[in-house]
Design a protein around this motif. Structure first.
Motif, PDB file in Angstrom:
ATOM      1  N   LYS A   1       0.961 -10.314  12.867  1.00 47.16           N
ATOM      2  CA  LYS A   1       0.209 -11.097  13.938  1.00 47.16           C
ATOM      3  C   LYS A   1      -1.307 -11.097  13.497  1.00 47.16           C
ATOM      4  CE  LYS A   1      -0.647  -6.587  16.473  1.00 47.16           C
ATOM      5  NZ  LYS A   1      -2.004  -6.400  16.043  1.00 47.16           N
TER       6      LYS A   1
ATOM      7  N   THR B   1       1.703 -14.606  12.808  1.00 50.81           N
ATOM      8  CA  THR B   1       3.206 -14.531  13.504  1.00 50.81           C
ATOM      9  C   THR B   1       2.701 -14.243  14.831  1.00 50.81           C
ATOM     10  OG1 THR B   1       4.529 -13.533  11.854  1.00 50.81           O
ATOM     11  CG2 THR B   1       5.322 -13.468  13.768  1.00 50.81           C
ATOM     12  N   SER B   2       3.170 -15.067  15.797  1.00 49.17           N
ATOM     13  CA  SER B   2       2.866 -14.972  17.239  1.00 49.17           C
ATOM     14  C   SER B   2       4.209 -14.570  18.042  1.00 49.17           C
ATOM     15  CB  SER B   2       2.317 -16.040  17.907  1.00 49.17           C
ATOM     16  OG  SER B   2       0.880 -16.473  17.550  1.00 49.17           O
TER      17      SER B   2
END
Length: 514
Positions: free
Chosen positions: A217, A341-342
Motif C-alpha cells: 500500500k 496496492t489498494s
C-alpha cells in the motif's frame, strides 16, 4: 501476450512450409491488399508448465490433461508431461538445499536428472477424453509438457491437490500455464500468518534470469535478493516471498519479469488458519477488468488492485449478479494510487447469490491488475481461494478435473447478452459427451446447470464456447468436504488460444516448390 505472438509466428512458419514460399506485403496506396483475408488454423504446438504442488507429506495431487476435439488438425500428434529436474533454492541462499541437490545429482549422473525424469508423468490418449495421474507426498516436482499435432489446440492441464492438515490445508488447484516473460499477482502477502511462494518453472534448455518486485500500500518494498534470480534449465524454483523482504504486509502485488528466457509462474498462498490455494496471474494491465465467478456462499471477499504506472486509477466497482448489475454498498468506487496496492474488504457481499466483479474507469482509463481473495465457511472451518482478473472465454475455453457433484460453473456477460455452448466431455474412465446451450443476459452472472456426461466414470472436462454476443467470462469452482471444512478452489476459463489467424497469399505459389 507473448504466447499469441509466438503462435502467430509458428502459424506463418507452418503455412510457409506447406506452400514452399510465402510473402506478406503491406496494402498499396489505393488501399487494396495483395493478401487475402486471414484464415484461422489450429496451433501446431503448445507448451505448459506445472509448479511443484506441495511441500506437505499429507498432500495428494491429481494431474488431469485434456484437449478438445478441433477440426482441421493433423491426424497424429502427442502430449506429455515430464518431471523437471529439481534445482536448489540458490536464489534464497539455501545451503541445505544446495547440499541436497548435490546428493541427488551424484545419484542421478551428469545433468542432475533422475531416470524417472525421462519417463512421462502423464501422456494423453486421444482428444476429447481426459487422462489423469496421481501423485502423493512432498517430493512431487514441477512438470514441463508439450503437445503437438491434434493434441495442441486448447490443451489444458489442471493440477489439483488435497492437503489434509497444517498450513494451507484444504483444496488447492491451478491451471498449468504457458511460459511467458511477465506476470502480475495482486493478492499475495508477507504477513506472519501467511507463507507465500512464487513458483518459477523453466521449460527450456537454457537458464532464465528473473526479477521479482513486491508492491504494498506504500509502494515498492525494498527487496534483498529479488533481482537476477537464475532458474536453471528444465527446473522449478519456489521462492519464499518473506525471504525477499523484511517488511510484513497483508496485501502485496508480485511482479515477475524475465530478463532472458521464459518461465511459468504461479503464487502458492498458504494461511495458518484459512487454508490455502494457488493465486494465478492476473490478465495484463488494462483499464477495465472482470473477476468472474465468486461463489454464492462466500462469507468474505477482499478485492486487491494495483496500478503499475505512475498515474492514479479511479475505478467503478460493480457486482454482476443473477438479476443484474449492482453496486456494493459503501464501495461504489476505488481509488488506486500509481505504483501502490489498494485493498478493500467487501465482506458478505454475495448474499447467497453468485456474482462477478466488474471494474471500469470512473473517468480516464488507467491500466490496472486485480484479484479477489474469497473465503467460505466460518470459524475453524474456513477455507480460501483466489480469483484473478481474467481474459474472456473468446471462442473456447476449458476446465478439467470436474466431478459429478462437486463442480459449479459461473458465466458472466458484463456488457452484451450472449449465447454459449457448454460441452461435458467423455469421462476419464467412461461415459459419453453431452452439450447444452445457455443464454446469459447482459450485466448478469449465471451459475449454469452443469451438464454431466451420460454414464460418467471418473472425471470430465467442461468446454465453454461463445456462440453469439459477448464477450463472456467464466470460472469453475471445485468443492469437497474435508473433516467438516468446505474445501474449494476456483479456476477462471480464459480463451485457450487454440486457433491462430494466418494471412493467405493472394497467389498460388506452390509452383515455386523445388
Amino acid at each position: 501476450m507473448n504466447r499469441t505472438t509466438m503462435s502467430l509466428i509458428a502459424g506463418v512458419g507452418a503455412l510457409a512450409a506447406v506452400t514452399g514460399f510465402a510473402a506478406l506485403t503491406s496494402p498499396d496506396a489505393s488501399g487494396a491488399s495483395p493478401a487475402k483475408a486471414a484464415a484461422e488454423l489450429p496451433v501446431e504446438r503448445t507448451s505448459l508448465v506445472c509448479p511443484a504442488p506441495s511441500s506437505s507429506d499429507l498432500a495428494e495431487t491429481t494431474y488431469t490433461s485434456f484437449t478438445p476435439v478441433t477440426k482441421g488438425t493433423a491426424s497424429d500428434g502427442k502430449a506429455a508431461l515430464l518431471s523437471a529436474s529439481e534445482e536448489s533454492g540458490a536464489a534464497a541462499g539455501d545451503k541445505g538445499a544446495k547440499d541436497e541437490k548435490a546428493g541427488k545429482d551424484e545419484k542421478a549422473g551428469k545433468g542432475g536428472k533422475t531416470a524417472a525424469a525421462d519417463k512421462p508423468v502423464l501422456t494423453a490418449e486421444e482428444p476429447g477424453k481426459p487422462v489423469t495421474e496421481d501423485a502423493s507426498g512432498a517430493d512431487s516436482p514441477a512438470l514441463v509438457g508439450t503437445a503437438d499435432g491434434k493434441f495442441a489446440p486448447g490443451w489444458t492441464v489442471q493440477q489439483t491437490t488435497q492437503v489434509a492438515a497444517g498450513t494451507g490445508r484444504g483444496l488447492q488447484g491451478v491451471n498449468c500455464t504457458a511460459p511467458d516473460t511477465e506476470f502480475w499477482f495482486p493478492g499475495a502477502s508477507t504477513a506472519p500468518d501467511r507463507t507465500d511462494y512464487v513458483h518459477l518453472t523453466n521449460p527450456d534448455d537454457s537458464a532464465a534470469v528473473v526479477d521479482i518486485e513486491l508492491y504494498s500500500k506504500d509502494g515498492a518494498l525494498e527487496t534483498t535478493v529479488g533481482e537476477g534470480i537464475t532458474v536453471q534449465p528444465h527446473s522449478g524454483e519456489p521462492i519464499l516471498l518473506s525471504t525477499l523482504t523484511s517488511e510484513k504486509q497483508d496485501n502485496v502485488t508480485v511482479h515477475v519479469s524475465v530478463r532472458s528466457g521464459r518461465v511459468g509462474a504461479s503464487v502458492q498462498a498458504l494461511d495458518d488458519k484459512l487454508g490455502g490455494d494457488w493465486l494465478a496471474a492476473s490478465v495484463d494491465p488494462t483499464g477495465s477488468l472482470v473477476l468472474p465467478g465468486i461463489p454464492k456462499d462466500a462469507t468474505a471477499v477482499r478485492l486487491v488492485v494495483f496500478a503499475p504506472g505512475e498515474a492514479d486509477a479511479d475505478l467503478k466497482v460493480r457486482l454482476a449478479s443473477p438479476s443484474g448489475s449492482i453496486t456494493p454498498a459503501g464501495n461504489e468506487t476505488l481509488h488506486v494510487k500509481g505504483g501502490m496496492t489498494s485493498a478493500v474488504d467487501l465482506g458478505d457481499v454475495m448474499r447467497g447469490e453468485p456474482g462477478s466483479l466488474v471494474l471500469t474507469p470512473s473517468d480516464h482509463s488507467v491500466p490496472v491488475v486485480a484479484a479477489v481473495r474469497v473465503v467460505r465457511g466460518k470459524g475453524a472451518a474456513q477455507e480460501t481461494a483466489f480469483i484473478p482478473a481474467s481474459r474472456a472465454v473468446g471462442k473456447r475455453a476449458t476446465a478439467v478435473d470436474n466431478t459429478a457433484k462437486g463442480t459449479r460453473l459461473s458465466v458472466t456477460a458484463p456488457s452484451v447478452t450472449a449465447k454459449i455452448k457448454v460441452t461435458a466431455s467423455a469421462g476419464s474412465e467412461g461415459g459419453s459427451a453431452v452439450s447444452k446451450t445457455y443464454t446469459v443476459k447482459s450485466g448478469t452472472t449465471q451459475e449454469v446447470e452443469v451438464p454431466v456426461p451420460s454414464g460418467l466414470k471418473g472425471t470430465y472436462a467442461l468446454t465453454v464456447e461463445t456462440v453469439s454476443g459477448g464477450p463472456v467470462y467464466a470460472s469453475r469452482t471445485l468443492t469437497s468436504s474435508q473433516d467438516g471444512v468446505s474445501a474449494f478452489t476456483v479456476q477462471a476459463l480464459p480463451d485457450d488460444r487454440g486457433m491462430v489467424a494466418v494471412p493467405e497469399a493472394d497467389e498460388d505459389l506452390s509452383v515455386l516448390q523445388k
